[in-house]
Design an enzyme around this catalytic site. Structure first.
Site, PDB file in Angstrom:
ATOM      1  N   ARG A  54      -4.707   4.084  18.557  1.00  0.00           N
ATOM      2  CA  ARG A  54      -4.367   5.118  17.580  1.00  0.00           C
ATOM      3  C   ARG A  54      -4.877   6.446  18.114  1.00  0.00           C
ATOM      4  O   ARG A  54      -5.531   6.483  19.153  1.00  0.00           O
ATOM      5  CB  ARG A  54      -4.880   4.805  16.164  1.00  0.00           C
ATOM      6  CG  ARG A  54      -6.062   3.895  16.018  1.00  0.00           C
ATOM      7  CD  ARG A  54      -7.334   4.470  16.528  1.00  0.00           C
ATOM      8  NE  ARG A  54      -7.549   5.796  15.996  1.00  0.00           N
ATOM      9  CZ  ARG A  54      -8.238   6.724  16.586  1.00  0.00           C
ATOM     10  NH1 ARG A  54      -8.819   6.504  17.749  1.00  0.00           N
ATOM     11  NH2 ARG A  54      -8.386   7.923  16.051  1.00  0.00           N
ATOM     12  N   GLY A  55      -4.601   7.522  17.385  1.00  0.00           N
ATOM     13  CA  GLY A  55      -4.974   8.845  17.877  1.00  0.00           C
ATOM     14  C   GLY A  55      -3.808   9.424  18.670  1.00  0.00           C
ATOM     15  O   GLY A  55      -3.168   8.706  19.456  1.00  0.00           O
ATOM     16  N   ALA A  56      -3.554  10.733  18.461  1.00  0.00           N
ATOM     17  CA  ALA A  56      -2.318  11.337  18.970  1.00  0.00           C
ATOM     18  C   ALA A  56      -2.100  11.122  20.469  1.00  0.00           C
ATOM     19  O   ALA A  56      -1.041  10.653  20.901  1.00  0.00           O
ATOM     20  CB  ALA A  56      -2.330  12.830  18.640  1.00  0.00           C
ATOM     21  N   ARG A  94       5.115   5.063  14.151  1.00  0.00           N
ATOM     22  CA  ARG A  94       4.271   5.949  13.341  1.00  0.00           C
ATOM     23  C   ARG A  94       4.907   7.340  13.332  1.00  0.00           C
ATOM     24  O   ARG A  94       5.271   7.858  14.393  1.00  0.00           O
ATOM     25  CB  ARG A  94       2.832   6.007  13.905  1.00  0.00           C
ATOM     26  CG  ARG A  94       2.122   4.652  13.805  1.00  0.00           C
ATOM     27  CD  ARG A  94       0.628   4.777  13.992  1.00  0.00           C
ATOM     28  NE  ARG A  94       0.005   5.444  12.861  1.00  0.00           N
ATOM     29  CZ  ARG A  94      -1.264   5.857  12.870  1.00  0.00           C
ATOM     30  NH1 ARG A  94      -2.013   5.670  13.949  1.00  0.00           N
ATOM     31  NH2 ARG A  94      -1.780   6.452  11.808  1.00  0.00           N
ATOM     32  N   GLN A 207     -12.326   5.609  10.800  1.00  0.00           N
ATOM     33  CA  GLN A 207     -12.355   5.923  12.238  1.00  0.00           C
ATOM     34  C   GLN A 207     -13.665   6.591  12.647  1.00  0.00           C
ATOM     35  O   GLN A 207     -14.130   6.419  13.776  1.00  0.00           O
ATOM     36  CB  GLN A 207     -11.194   6.862  12.619  1.00  0.00           C
ATOM     37  CG  GLN A 207      -9.831   6.200  12.661  1.00  0.00           C
ATOM     38  CD  GLN A 207      -9.096   6.354  11.346  1.00  0.00           C
ATOM     39  OE1 GLN A 207      -9.726   6.485  10.292  1.00  0.00           O
ATOM     40  NE2 GLN A 207      -7.778   6.327  11.384  1.00  0.00           N
ATOM     41  N   ASP A 248      -2.728  15.786  14.917  1.00  0.00           N
ATOM     42  CA  ASP A 248      -1.655  14.861  15.286  1.00  0.00           C
ATOM     43  C   ASP A 248      -0.337  15.574  15.491  1.00  0.00           C
ATOM     44  O   ASP A 248       0.540  15.088  16.188  1.00  0.00           O
ATOM     45  CB  ASP A 248      -1.515  13.779  14.214  1.00  0.00           C
ATOM     46  CG  ASP A 248      -2.824  13.009  14.086  1.00  0.00           C
ATOM     47  OD1 ASP A 248      -3.733  13.496  13.376  1.00  0.00           O
ATOM     48  OD2 ASP A 248      -2.947  11.959  14.731  1.00  0.00           O
ATOM     49  N   ASN A 258      -3.672  16.669  10.353  1.00  0.00           N
ATOM     50  CA  ASN A 258      -4.761  15.826  10.866  1.00  0.00           C
ATOM     51  C   ASN A 258      -5.113  14.811   9.781  1.00  0.00           C
ATOM     52  O   ASN A 258      -4.554  14.833   8.676  1.00  0.00           O
ATOM     53  CB  ASN A 258      -5.970  16.693  11.259  1.00  0.00           C
ATOM     54  CG  ASN A 258      -6.967  15.918  12.100  1.00  0.00           C
ATOM     55  OD1 ASN A 258      -6.609  15.315  13.099  1.00  0.00           O
ATOM     56  ND2 ASN A 258      -8.232  15.913  11.702  1.00  0.00           N
ATOM     57  N   LYS A 259      -6.040  13.944  10.099  1.00  0.00           N
ATOM     58  CA  LYS A 259      -6.398  12.849   9.186  1.00  0.00           C
ATOM     59  C   LYS A 259      -6.662  13.374   7.772  1.00  0.00           C
ATOM     60  O   LYS A 259      -7.254  14.433   7.584  1.00  0.00           O
ATOM     61  CB  LYS A 259      -7.631  12.122   9.741  1.00  0.00           C
ATOM     62  CG  LYS A 259      -8.076  10.900   8.989  1.00  0.00           C
ATOM     63  CD  LYS A 259      -6.979   9.883   8.768  1.00  0.00           C
ATOM     64  CE  LYS A 259      -6.371   9.363  10.060  1.00  0.00           C
ATOM     65  NZ  LYS A 259      -5.140   8.571   9.863  1.00  0.00           N
TER      66      LYS A 259
HETATM   67  O1  MRU Z   1      -4.443   7.292  12.079  1.00  0.00           O
HETATM   68  P1  MRU Z   1      -5.013   7.656  13.402  1.00  0.00           P
HETATM   69  O2  MRU Z   1      -6.337   7.038  13.699  1.00  0.00           O
HETATM   70  O3  MRU Z   1      -4.025   7.459  14.544  1.00  0.00           O
HETATM   71  O4  MRU Z   1      -5.227   9.201  13.242  1.00  0.00           O
HETATM   72  C1  MRU Z   1      -5.438  10.000  14.302  1.00  0.00           C
HETATM   73  C2  MRU Z   1      -6.752  10.589  14.228  1.00  0.00           C
HETATM   74  O5  MRU Z   1      -7.703   9.978  14.664  1.00  0.00           O
HETATM   75  C3  MRU Z   1      -6.931  11.902  13.668  1.00  0.00           C
HETATM   76  O6  MRU Z   1      -6.040  12.421  12.819  1.00  0.00           O
HETATM   77  C4  MRU Z   1      -7.468  12.786  14.745  1.00  0.00           C
HETATM   78  O7  MRU Z   1      -8.343  13.645  14.180  1.00  0.00           O
HETATM   79  C5  MRU Z   1      -6.416  13.499  15.520  1.00  0.00           C
HETATM   80  S1  MRU Z   1      -5.697  12.518  16.740  1.00  0.00           S
HETATM   81  C6  MRU Z   1      -6.256  13.274  18.156  1.00  0.00           C
END
Ligand code: MRU
Length: 372
Positions: A54-56, A94, A207, A248, A258-259
């Protein structure tokens, strides 16, 4: 970055088998470090959708290798159809992180530039490796550009640590290496600047508690885990010097998805006069969008992620327990949008820039024209 003292990336191709790519199964962290092998496009799609990765940045790198695997496994007589189907499967996993579509589009363009199936396969492998290497290099540069922000604060603190607050995990686990929000922190820490990180737990998937705290610990960066609602209190009492988060998807005007919960941190930071930075590589920009709140698609995940919590019980047993009444309806929005007006600056691989269209496109002149 390091795991038990050994350098590690979050995704890497097998050294002898082109039909195998390795990832860290992040669902098992911090309790177990499990490496998983991906062999077909369905494996890649499942790993992204079910958050093994996960994560961009890492979603983008995984999609890049997923397209390599699509080319590697496609029958010669049905190559283009298989590629298109694979691209669609990956794209549907996603919706919010821009890096996913960016990597798939880059792979399709790279393969379209050569003729034979053999050349397309070689090209797809090279491009997947390039996407991963670039991601790591861009995050390293984000660290170089962001570090002076911490240095400057440190000079005013006479040896006291610079307190950074971060939300979710925009660390190396969200990319291929270094991370975006964490890169300036790691750069400052290795240069001997005293740093301390407030780590938001980041409900519902946690996370922060599971990943960010673990990776900072592996790099010996001092940190403290806090409940998600603590940041405002700490800021009011002068205990946060700056906020750095990841993103993201970022519009050409500097609005940032973002999250979930990031927007509330930005509001608190503005009220308390705390600088609020967002770190990102270019692959996270969506050059077609101007209005983040209206245009960025926000992923909605299962309400069960809110209603259940998982962790490790005595005897090293993994457990999942129900928190709410079973019949409670739950809404699980995975991201929110922080408008550019609340952001102090964007830390990119090309430098720190104001979240304004003119400033952003001056840094990225190749994107001056908005795509239709
Ligand atoms: O749902 P996720 O874990 O894929 O979300 C991504 C993230 O961890 C965050 O939004 C993060 O701060 C940015 S991704 C580099």
């Amino acid at each position: 970055m390091r795991v038990n003292g050994n350098s590690c990336r979050t995704i890497w191709p097998d050294s002898g088998d082109r039909g195998l790519v390795h990832i860290i199964d992040q669902r098992q962290l911090p309790h177990a470090f499990v490496v998983e092998g991906l062999r077909c496009v369905a494996d890649f799609a499942g790993a992204i959708r079910d958050m093994h990765v996960r994560g961009a940045g890492l979603i983008g790198a995984t999609a890049g290798f997923g397209m390599h695997m699509a080319a590697h496994t496609a029958p010669e007589d049905n190559f283009d159809r298989h590629l298109r189907k694979s691209a669609d499967l990956l794209l549907a996993t996603r919706p919010t992180a821009r890096n996913l579509a960016w990597a798939v589009e880059r792979q399709l363009a790279a393969m379209a530039a050569v003729e034979s199936v053999t050349e397309k396969r070689d090209q797809a492998f090279r491009t997947a490796c390039a996407i991963a290497d670039e991601d790591a290099e861009f995050c390293r540069r984000i660290g170089e550009h962001g570090r002076p922000l911490l240095d400057a604060i440190s000079r005013t603190k006479h040896g006291e640590p610079v307190n950074v607050l971060t939300h979710c995990n925009a660390g190396w686990l969200a990319f291929v290496d270094y991370g975006s929000a964490t890169a300036p922190i790691y750069a400052a820490h290795s240069a001997g600047v005293p740093v301390h990180v407030w780590v938001d737990e980041t409900r519902p998937w946690n996370q922060g508690a599971k990943l960010t705290a673990w990776e900072l610990g592996q790099e010996s960066v001092p940190h403290t885990l806090i409940a998600d609602n603590t940041g405002g209190h700490l800021m009011q009492h002068g205990r946060v010097d700056l906020v750095i988060v990841g993103t993201d998807r970022t519009t050409r005007t500097g609005d940032v998805a973002n999250k979930i919960g990031t927007y509330l941190k930005a509001l608190a930071a503005r009220d308390c006069g705390v600088p609020f930075y967002v770190a990102l590589p270019a692959s996270t920009f969506d050059w077609s969008m101007r209005d983040g709140v209206r245009e960025i698609p926000i992923e909605e995940r299962s309400g069960d992620e809110l209603k259940y919590i998982s962790g490790r019980a005595a005897g090293d047993r993994d457990v999942r327990v129900l928190i709410s009444a079973p019949e409670t309806p739950a809404a699980n929005y995975a991201f929110d949008v922080t408008p550019a007006r609340l952001i102090t600056g964007l830390i990119t691989e090309r430098g720190v820039v104001k979240p304004e269209e003119n400033a952003i496109t001056a840094l990225y002149p190749e994107h001056r024209t908005r795509p239709s």
